[in-house]
Design a protein around this motif. Structure first.
Motif, PDB file in Angstrom:
ATOM      1  N   PRO A  31      58.411  -9.598  54.581  1.00  0.00           N
ATOM      2  CA  PRO A  31      57.090  -9.694  53.940  1.00  0.00           C
ATOM      3  C   PRO A  31      57.055 -10.930  53.040  1.00  0.00           C
ATOM      4  N   GLY A  32      56.079 -11.760  53.212  1.00  0.00           N
ATOM      5  CA  GLY A  32      56.001 -13.010  52.464  1.00  0.00           C
ATOM      6  C   GLY A  32      56.319 -14.212  53.326  1.00  0.00           C
ATOM      7  N   LEU A  38      48.099 -22.920  64.925  1.00  0.00           N
ATOM      8  CA  LEU A  38      47.109 -23.939  64.568  1.00  0.00           C
ATOM      9  C   LEU A  38      47.259 -25.111  65.529  1.00  0.00           C
ATOM     10  N   GLY A  39      46.205 -25.441  66.179  1.00  0.00           N
ATOM     11  CA  GLY A  39      46.228 -26.579  67.090  1.00  0.00           C
ATOM     12  C   GLY A  39      47.116 -26.375  68.306  1.00  0.00           C
ATOM     13  N   GLY A  40      47.239 -25.137  68.768  1.00  0.00           N
ATOM     14  CA  GLY A  40      48.051 -24.865  69.939  1.00  0.00           C
ATOM     15  C   GLY A  40      49.546 -24.819  69.655  1.00  0.00           C
ATOM     16  N   ARG A  41      49.911 -24.840  68.377  1.00  0.00           N
ATOM     17  CA  ARG A  41      51.321 -24.800  68.001  1.00  0.00           C
ATOM     18  C   ARG A  41      51.552 -23.681  66.998  1.00  0.00           C
ATOM     19  N   GLU A  42      52.698 -23.050  67.075  1.00  0.00           N
ATOM     20  CA  GLU A  42      53.015 -21.956  66.159  1.00  0.00           C
ATOM     21  C   GLU A  42      53.776 -22.511  64.954  1.00  0.00           C
ATOM     22  N   TRP A  43      53.307 -22.173  63.755  1.00  0.00           N
ATOM     23  CA  TRP A  43      53.896 -22.673  62.513  1.00  0.00           C
ATOM     24  C   TRP A  43      54.496 -21.512  61.730  1.00  0.00           C
ATOM     25  N   ASP A  44      55.664 -21.736  61.150  1.00  0.00           N
ATOM     26  CA  ASP A  44      56.333 -20.743  60.319  1.00  0.00           C
ATOM     27  C   ASP A  44      56.463 -21.286  58.907  1.00  0.00           C
ATOM     28  N   ILE A  45      56.166 -20.444  57.928  1.00  0.00           N
ATOM     29  CA  ILE A  45      56.402 -20.761  56.526  1.00  0.00           C
ATOM     30  C   ILE A  45      57.202 -19.596  55.941  1.00  0.00           C
ATOM     31  N   THR A  50      63.394 -17.927  52.406  1.00  0.00           N
ATOM     32  CA  THR A  50      63.956 -19.042  51.648  1.00  0.00           C
ATOM     33  C   THR A  50      64.420 -18.589  50.272  1.00  0.00           C
ATOM     34  N   LEU A  51      63.620 -17.775  49.613  1.00  0.00           N
ATOM     35  CA  LEU A  51      64.015 -17.266  48.297  1.00  0.00           C
ATOM     36  C   LEU A  51      65.258 -16.391  48.398  1.00  0.00           C
ATOM     37  N   LEU A  52      65.320 -15.551  49.406  1.00  0.00           N
ATOM     38  CA  LEU A  52      66.470 -14.673  49.580  1.00  0.00           C
ATOM     39  C   LEU A  52      67.744 -15.472  49.878  1.00  0.00           C
ATOM     40  N   LEU A  53      67.658 -16.455  50.756  1.00  0.00           N
ATOM     41  CA  LEU A  53      68.820 -17.274  51.069  1.00  0.00           C
ATOM     42  C   LEU A  53      69.246 -18.123  49.875  1.00  0.00           C
TER      43      LEU A  53
END
Length: 64
Positions: A31-32, A38-45, A50-53
């Motif tokens: 969660p988070g 977007l624009g035919g491409r899959e984006w991950d944020i 990142t906080l956990l690592l």
């Protein structure tokens, strides 16, 4: 300055190499973590991952 470019390059290479393994372990689906198309491409944020690592690495460095 060149040293930082090398460090950043190696970190990005390591992250891209480990990302399939981390995804199988569940990172990137917390969660988070945001995923959108977007624009035919899959984006991950991966904010929560990142906080956990970062927390795990900082805890590890304090213990060593």
């Amino acid at each position: 300055m060149l040293r930082w470019f090398i460090v950043i390059f190696l970190a990005l290479a390591l992250i891209s190499w480990l990302s399939p393994l981390l995804r199988r372990l569940g990172f990137g689906r917390l969660p988070g973590d945001f995923r959108f198309r977007l624009g035919g491409r899959e984006w991950d944020i991966p904010l929560a991952s990142t906080l956990l690592l970062s927390f795990a690495v900082s805890l590890l460095t304090k213990l060593l």
